[in-house]
Design an enzyme around this catalytic site. Structure first.
Site, PDB file in Angstrom:
ATOM      1  CB  VAL A   1      -3.307  -1.476  12.265  1.00 25.01           C
ATOM      2  CG1 VAL A   1      -3.204  -2.991  12.407  1.00 25.01           C
ATOM      3  CG2 VAL A   1      -2.331  -0.991  11.204  1.00 25.01           C
TER       4      VAL A   1
ATOM      5  CE  LYS B   1       5.608   0.038  11.298  1.00 17.84           C
ATOM      6  NZ  LYS B   1       5.141   0.231   9.969  1.00 17.84           N
TER       7      LYS B   1
ATOM      8  CD  GLU C   1       3.598 -13.363  10.190  1.00 19.50           C
ATOM      9  OE1 GLU C   1       3.853 -14.489  10.588  1.00 19.50           O
ATOM     10  OE2 GLU C   1       4.340 -12.740   9.380  1.00 19.50           O
TER      11      GLU C   1
ATOM     12  N   GLY D   1       3.487  -6.340   6.418  1.00 18.03           N
ATOM     13  CA  GLY D   1       2.026  -6.163   6.508  1.00 18.03           C
ATOM     14  C   GLY D   1       1.323  -7.504   6.624  1.00 18.03           C
TER      15      GLY D   1
ATOM     16  CB  ILE E   1       3.757 -10.936   3.503  1.00 18.03           C
ATOM     17  CG1 ILE E   1       3.423  -9.902   2.444  1.00 18.03           C
ATOM     18  CG2 ILE E   1       4.449 -12.132   2.876  1.00 18.03           C
ATOM     19  CD1 ILE E   1       4.655  -9.349   1.735  1.00 18.03           C
TER      20      ILE E   1
ATOM     21  N   GLY F   1      -3.617   5.173   3.720  1.00 20.91           N
ATOM     22  CA  GLY F   1      -3.321   4.553   5.021  1.00 20.91           C
ATOM     23  C   GLY F   1      -2.074   3.680   4.985  1.00 20.91           C
TER      24      GLY F   1
ATOM     25  CG  ASP G   1       8.501   0.952   8.117  1.00 20.73           C
ATOM     26  OD1 ASP G   1       7.932   0.797   9.204  1.00 20.73           O
ATOM     27  OD2 ASP G   1       8.235   0.260   7.113  1.00 20.73           O
TER      28      ASP G   1
ATOM     29  CE  LYS H   1       7.606  -2.646   8.018  1.00 19.99           C
ATOM     30  NZ  LYS H   1       6.962  -1.956   6.900  1.00 19.99           N
TER      31      LYS H   1
ATOM     32  N   GLY I   1      -1.373  -1.203   4.819  1.00 26.47           N
ATOM     33  CA  GLY I   1      -2.807  -0.986   4.614  1.00 26.47           C
ATOM     34  C   GLY I   1      -3.603  -1.655   5.714  1.00 26.47           C
TER      35      GLY I   1
HETATM   36  N1  HSE Z   1       4.424   2.522   6.510  1.00 28.47           N
HETATM   37  C1  HSE Z   1       4.584   1.106   6.442  1.00 28.47           C
HETATM   38  C2  HSE Z   1       4.831   0.737   4.988  1.00 28.47           C
HETATM   39  C3  HSE Z   1       3.366   0.428   6.984  1.00 28.47           C
HETATM   40  O1  HSE Z   1       4.561   1.572   4.125  1.00 28.47           O
HETATM   41  O2  HSE Z   1       5.290  -0.360   4.704  1.00 28.47           O
HETATM   42  C4  HSE Z   1       3.483  -1.066   7.132  1.00 28.47           C
HETATM   43  O3  HSE Z   1       4.483  -1.426   8.042  1.00 28.47           O
END
Ligand code: HSE
Length: 403
Positions: free
Chosen positions: A12, A100, A124, A129, A131, A182, A196, A200, A297
């Site tokens: 990133v 996050k 954001e 990502g 969006i 990535g 993850d 979120k 990404g």
């Molecule tokens: N590893 C996370 C995903 C990256 O695949 O959504 C973006 O937060």
């Protein structure tokens, strides 16, 4: 000119530098000033890369430089990102992040610290990502009472599920592909075990309630137990299997959870494929609204970080209000959450039909030529507690996916 520093030259962070360089003209117009990346903090050197001239290894060089007003924290992980972010905000430098993990763990504290120091902590890129989803919740939807968020919030698992379904690809191979592109976290368990997505949905839930939703209190189940047989049944039922993170405020309370779900063809989320994320929000005035785009990404995520940097440049010396207090929001036990269930059971329908109907009530039976020696059912709506009670009465339950 606004001087910017980037913490971490990984996927990133390198994307942030690229976005600022490539879209320099547009950015300068919209920020009404130029952005210049003065430093990049990383433990590594990048010989041969033009970035090498800006690499510093000591964070104090950046924190002690008064010309730096905005920092992009793209290191990921809790430490040292947490310590560096606190120091930066305390000295009046705004921080824009894709991290996050840090936002979910310390969001309200860092937002308050930014407020005290007339700067900003913007995040954001931490959900969805590229969006726009944090900004809609903080501005465009603030007149709304939001009662439901239903989202595909992890690009890696959506990529894996799409490739398994479409190409019959094997889990490990596709995970490797997602890592090469990535998308995946350094420790892929964060993606495939749902952690993850859990962080979120905790962030989104906190912004909706204005109080802190502790991600550790959110029931989380990943996609590691999904098999080709599940996809065969999903096809029979005209459904897709997606990792869904949800938040619902129902008459009986506030719920949040992350789990794989069989979603029916009517849901717009069935069209969300590969690395894309989709977030369906229901609110009382607008009704349903959908937020869709690349959820992971390099460049999509970096673009969201740079969007925040521009916002900070436009609001230099001013705090952009974000309603997320440290007080904890209490969620209800998902044992009381009502939904339907897709359940696979070993044996033959004719042998077990009566027992299954007696336990689950009105039930739809499903078989597929592709899976022998078992059948599946779709139950009527019931709470998780009722489901588990009923399931105890049936022998040979192989697996369950929520619907
Ligand atoms: N590893 C996370 C995903 C990256 O695949 O959504 C973006 O937060």
């Amino acid at each position: 000119m606004v001087q910017v520093a980037v913490f971490g030259f990984g996927t990133v962070g390198s994307g942030v530098v690229e976005v600022i360089e490539k879209n320099q003209k547009e950015i300068s117009k919209r920020a009404a000033t130029e952005l210049n990346v003065k430093y990049v903090l990383d433990l590594r050197d990048f010989p041969g890369n033009p970035i090498q001239d800006k690499i510093v290894h000591d964070v104090e060089t950046i924190l002690g430089d008064e010309t730096i007003s905005i920092i992009c924290e793209t290191m990921g992980g809790l430490e040292p990102a947490y310590t560096y972010t606190k120091k930066a905000l305390a000295s009046g430098k705004s921080v824009c992040t894709s991290n996050k993990e840090l936002v979910a763990a310390h969001g309200p504290e860092l937002i308050a610290l930014a407020r005290e120091n007339n700067c900003n902590y913007l995040f954001e890129a931490s959900v969805g990502g590229g969006i726009p989803i944090i900004r809609p919740l903080n501005s465009a939807l603030t007149a709304e009472k939001i009662d439901r968020v239903y989202g595909i919030l992890n690009g890696t698992t959506n990529y894996i599920l799409t490739r398994m379904e479409k190409d019959g690809a094997d889990f490990e191979t596709v995970l490797k592909e997602a890592q090469e592109k990535g998308y995946a976290e350094r420790n892929p368990a964060a993606d495939v075990e749902g952690y993850d997505a859990c962080r979120k949905i905790a962030i989104l839930s906190s912004l909706i309630y204005g109080k802190n939703v502790n991600y550790e209190n959110i029931y989380t189940e990943g996609i590691t137990k999904i098999t080709p047989a599940d996809f065969a049944y999903a096809k029979e039922l005209d459904c897709k299997i997606k990792l869904i993170a949800l938040n619902e405020t129902r008459e009986d309370g506030k719920f949040a959870m992350v789990s794989p779900r069989m979603i029916t063809a009517e849901s717009p989320l069935t069209c969300v494929q590969d690395v894309f994320n989709g977030i369906l929000i229901h609110s009382n005035m607008l009704g349903s609204s959908l937020y869709y785009g690349r959820g992971a990404g390099k460049l999509p995520t970096a673009s969201a970080v740079v969007g925040d940097v521009i916002d900070c440049a436009k609001h230099a010396g001013k705090n952009i209000w974000c309603f997320w207090e440290e007080e904890e929001e209490t969620l209800c036990d998902i044992a009381d959450f009502k939904q339907k269930y897709f359940v696979r059971i070993s044996g033959l329908v004719e042998d077990k039909k009566d027992a299954v109907t007696a336990a689950f009530g009105e039930t739809k039976f499903v078989t597929t030529k592709e899976v022998q020696g078992e059948f599946a059912v779709v139950t009527s709506e019931m709470s998780e507690r009722e489901y588990h009670e009923a399931a105890k009465k049936i022998e040979g339950i192989l697996s369950m996916i929520r619907m």
